[in-house]
Design a protein around this motif. Structure first.
Motif, PDB file in Angstrom:
ATOM      1  N   ILE A  96       0.860  -1.182   0.000  1.00 20.50           N
ATOM      2  CA  ILE A  96       0.000   0.000   0.000  1.00 20.50           C
ATOM      3  C   ILE A  96       0.898   1.235   0.000  1.00 20.50           C
ATOM      4  O   ILE A  96       1.842   1.317   0.793  1.00 20.50           O
ATOM      5  N   PRO A  97       0.638   2.195  -0.890  1.00 23.02           N
ATOM      6  CA  PRO A  97       1.470   3.409  -0.912  1.00 23.02           C
ATOM      7  C   PRO A  97       1.351   4.183   0.397  1.00 23.02           C
ATOM      8  O   PRO A  97       0.340   4.077   1.100  1.00 23.02           O
ATOM      9  N   PRO A  98       2.372   4.967   0.720  1.00 31.67           N
ATOM     10  CA  PRO A  98       2.318   5.736   1.967  1.00 31.67           C
ATOM     11  C   PRO A  98       1.146   6.717   1.959  1.00 31.67           C
ATOM     12  O   PRO A  98       0.868   7.354   0.952  1.00 31.67           O
ATOM     13  N   SER A  99       0.479   6.842   3.085  1.00 34.68           N
ATOM     14  CA  SER A  99      -0.702   7.680   3.203  1.00 34.68           C
ATOM     15  C   SER A  99      -0.320   9.143   3.436  1.00 34.68           C
ATOM     16  O   SER A  99       0.533   9.444   4.277  1.00 34.68           O
ATOM     17  N   ILE A 100      -0.973  10.013   2.708  1.00 39.56           N
ATOM     18  CA  ILE A 100      -0.745  11.451   2.882  1.00 39.56           C
ATOM     19  C   ILE A 100      -1.286  11.890   4.234  1.00 39.56           C
ATOM     20  O   ILE A 100      -0.683  12.733   4.914  1.00 39.56           O
ATOM     21  N   VAL A 101      -2.397  11.308   4.666  1.00 39.51           N
ATOM     22  CA  VAL A 101      -2.996  11.677   5.946  1.00 39.51           C
ATOM     23  C   VAL A 101      -2.061  11.327   7.095  1.00 39.51           C
ATOM     24  O   VAL A 101      -1.898  12.108   8.042  1.00 39.51           O
ATOM     25  N   SER A 102      -1.416  10.171   7.030  1.00 37.87           N
ATOM     26  CA  SER A 102      -0.503   9.795   8.111  1.00 37.87           C
ATOM     27  C   SER A 102       0.718  10.706   8.154  1.00 37.87           C
ATOM     28  O   SER A 102       1.223  11.015   9.235  1.00 37.87           O
ATOM     29  N   VAL A 103       1.188  11.153   6.992  1.00 42.24           N
ATOM     30  CA  VAL A 103       2.320  12.084   6.965  1.00 42.24           C
ATOM     31  C   VAL A 103       1.894  13.435   7.548  1.00 42.24           C
ATOM     32  O   VAL A 103       2.623  14.040   8.339  1.00 42.24           O
ATOM     33  N   LEU A 104       0.700  13.904   7.173  1.00 43.90           N
ATOM     34  CA  LEU A 104       0.215  15.170   7.728  1.00 43.90           C
ATOM     35  C   LEU A 104       0.011  15.071   9.237  1.00 43.90           C
ATOM     36  O   LEU A 104       0.317  16.005   9.980  1.00 43.90           O
ATOM     37  N   PHE A 105      -0.505  13.933   9.698  1.00 45.55           N
ATOM     38  CA  PHE A 105      -0.669  13.763  11.138  1.00 45.55           C
ATOM     39  C   PHE A 105       0.687  13.744  11.826  1.00 45.55           C
ATOM     40  O   PHE A 105       0.838  14.312  12.917  1.00 45.55           O
ATOM     41  N   SER A 106       1.675  13.094  11.228  1.00 50.09           N
ATOM     42  CA  SER A 106       3.013  13.082  11.818  1.00 50.09           C
ATOM     43  C   SER A 106       3.607  14.489  11.891  1.00 50.09           C
ATOM     44  O   SER A 106       4.307  14.826  12.847  1.00 50.09           O
ATOM     45  N   MET A 107       3.304  15.303  10.886  1.00 50.24           N
ATOM     46  CA  MET A 107       3.835  16.672  10.872  1.00 50.24           C
ATOM     47  C   MET A 107       3.162  17.555  11.927  1.00 50.24           C
ATOM     48  O   MET A 107       3.819  18.362  12.575  1.00 50.24           O
ATOM     49  N   PHE A 108       1.849  17.412  12.071  1.00 46.70           N
ATOM     50  CA  PHE A 108       1.088  18.332  12.902  1.00 46.70           C
ATOM     51  C   PHE A 108       0.414  17.656  14.090  1.00 46.70           C
ATOM     52  O   PHE A 108      -0.592  18.159  14.594  1.00 46.70           O
ATOM     53  N   LYS A 109       0.966  16.548  14.576  1.00 45.24           N
ATOM     54  CA  LYS A 109       0.289  15.796  15.628  1.00 45.24           C
ATOM     55  C   LYS A 109       0.132  16.598  16.914  1.00 45.24           C
ATOM     56  O   LYS A 109      -0.908  16.547  17.552  1.00 45.24           O
ATOM     57  N   TRP A 110       1.150  17.379  17.297  1.00 43.51           N
ATOM     58  CA  TRP A 110       1.038  18.139  18.539  1.00 43.51           C
ATOM     59  C   TRP A 110       0.051  19.289  18.388  1.00 43.51           C
ATOM     60  O   TRP A 110      -0.673  19.609  19.339  1.00 43.51           O
ATOM     61  N   SER A 111      -0.015  19.879  17.216  1.00 45.98           N
ATOM     62  CA  SER A 111      -1.017  20.926  16.981  1.00 45.98           C
ATOM     63  C   SER A 111      -2.422  20.339  17.021  1.00 45.98           C
ATOM     64  O   SER A 111      -3.335  20.930  17.610  1.00 45.98           O
ATOM     65  N   PHE A 112      -2.603  19.173  16.381  1.00 49.10           N
ATOM     66  CA  PHE A 112      -3.913  18.521  16.390  1.00 49.10           C
ATOM     67  C   PHE A 112      -4.322  18.137  17.816  1.00 49.10           C
ATOM     68  O   PHE A 112      -5.465  18.361  18.222  1.00 49.10           O
ATOM     69  N   LEU A 113      -3.402  17.529  18.551  1.00 51.67           N
ATOM     70  CA  LEU A 113      -3.728  17.091  19.904  1.00 51.67           C
ATOM     71  C   LEU A 113      -3.997  18.278  20.823  1.00 51.67           C
ATOM     72  O   LEU A 113      -4.908  18.227  21.666  1.00 51.67           O
ATOM     73  N   GLY A 114      -3.232  19.356  20.694  1.00 52.54           N
ATOM     74  CA  GLY A 114      -3.461  20.560  21.503  1.00 52.54           C
ATOM     75  C   GLY A 114      -4.806  21.193  21.189  1.00 52.54           C
ATOM     76  O   GLY A 114      -5.552  21.585  22.098  1.00 52.54           O
ATOM     77  N   ALA A 115      -5.135  21.296  19.902  1.00 56.18           N
ATOM     78  CA  ALA A 115      -6.421  21.870  19.505  1.00 56.18           C
ATOM     79  C   ALA A 115      -7.571  20.985  19.972  1.00 56.18           C
ATOM     80  O   ALA A 115      -8.625  21.489  20.395  1.00 56.18           O
ATOM     81  N   THR A 116      -7.382  19.671  19.942  1.00 56.30           N
ATOM     82  CA  THR A 116      -8.414  18.753  20.422  1.00 56.30           C
ATOM     83  C   THR A 116      -8.638  18.926  21.917  1.00 56.30           C
ATOM     84  O   THR A 116      -9.786  18.932  22.391  1.00 56.30           O
ATOM     85  N   LEU A 117      -7.568  19.084  22.663  1.00 56.59           N
ATOM     86  CA  LEU A 117      -7.682  19.279  24.114  1.00 56.59           C
ATOM     87  C   LEU A 117      -8.403  20.593  24.436  1.00 56.59           C
ATOM     88  O   LEU A 117      -9.281  20.627  25.299  1.00 56.59           O
ATOM     89  N   VAL A 118      -8.058  21.670  23.726  1.00 55.02           N
ATOM     90  CA  VAL A 118      -8.717  22.959  23.943  1.00 55.02           C
ATOM     91  C   VAL A 118     -10.201  22.858  23.580  1.00 55.02           C
ATOM     92  O   VAL A 118     -11.069  23.369  24.313  1.00 55.02           O
ATOM     93  N   LYS A 119     -10.527  22.208  22.478  1.00 57.34           N
ATOM     94  CA  LYS A 119     -11.926  22.054  22.066  1.00 57.34           C
ATOM     95  C   LYS A 119     -12.696  21.206  23.076  1.00 57.34           C
ATOM     96  O   LYS A 119     -13.860  21.499  23.395  1.00 57.34           O
ATOM     97  N   LEU A 120     -12.079  20.163  23.602  1.00 59.94           N
ATOM     98  CA  LEU A 120     -12.730  19.313  24.597  1.00 59.94           C
ATOM     99  C   LEU A 120     -13.031  20.113  25.869  1.00 59.94           C
ATOM    100  O   LEU A 120     -14.135  20.024  26.416  1.00 59.94           O
ATOM    101  N   CYS A 121     -12.070  20.910  26.311  1.00 52.20           N
ATOM    102  CA  CYS A 121     -12.294  21.754  27.491  1.00 52.20           C
ATOM    103  C   CYS A 121     -13.412  22.761  27.236  1.00 52.20           C
ATOM    104  O   CYS A 121     -14.254  23.007  28.108  1.00 52.20           O
ATOM    105  N   SER A 122     -13.428  23.359  26.068  1.00 55.55           N
ATOM    106  CA  SER A 122     -14.465  24.318  25.714  1.00 55.55           C
ATOM    107  C   SER A 122     -15.843  23.665  25.733  1.00 55.55           C
ATOM    108  O   SER A 122     -16.810  24.239  26.266  1.00 55.55           O
ATOM    109  N   ASP A 123     -15.960  22.478  25.171  1.00 56.16           N
ATOM    110  CA  ASP A 123     -17.246  21.777  25.150  1.00 56.16           C
ATOM    111  C   ASP A 123     -17.705  21.399  26.557  1.00 56.16           C
ATOM    112  O   ASP A 123     -18.893  21.503  26.886  1.00 56.16           O
TER     113      ASP A 123
END
Length: 134
Positions: A96-123
């Motif tokens: 299976i060719p390498p996934s673009i989504v997995s590369v993007l997640f690897s690049m921005f994982k801390w931004s995604f996780l931080g934004a998820t935590l802030v959104k969870l607290c807000s909710d």
């Protein structure tokens, strides 16, 4: 100039995955060629890899065909034989060719996780507000 650091980070993450994919793809292609030609003799030549496959694998029956070897030393004739022999053979166990989504997640994982935590607290705070005012 903001695109350059992202480009270099993309290459650092994507290149090893792509190289591993292409190596597995070559191995699967060669294995498929060997499996498909079981009982069919193969001509394997490391001295002239450009005339055939990456590893110089050609079917000897395609080489014996007079219409294929009319121009000795011409790579176009060998490529025709290679294309004819590969039309029937789908590559088995192709990776299976390498996934673009997995590369993007690897690049921005801390931004995604931080934004998820802030959104969870807000909710949670929005949900808790009416409960506290009650």
């Amino acid at each position: 100039m903001t695109g350059q650091p992202l480009f270099h980070e993309w290459h650092e993450i994507y290149r090893p995955r792509a190289e591993k994919y292409y190596e597995k793809f070559r191995e699967a292609k060669i294995k498929t060629a060997f499996d498909a030609s079981y009982g069919d003799p193969l001509l394997i030549s490391d001295s002239t890899p450009l005339l055939g496959d990456e590893k110089g694998i050609l079917r000897t029956q395609a080489l014996r065909d007079k219409s294929v070897i009319e121009g000795y030393g011409s790579t176009s004739d060998f490529r025709t034989a290679e294309a004819e022999s590969k039309k029937d053979i789908p590559i088995k166990n192709a990776p299976i060719p390498p996934s673009i989504v997995s590369v993007l997640f690897s690049m921005f994982k801390w931004s995604f996780l931080g934004a998820t935590l802030v959104k969870l607290c807000s909710d949670i705070l929005q949900f808790a507000n009416p409960l506290l005012l009650k």
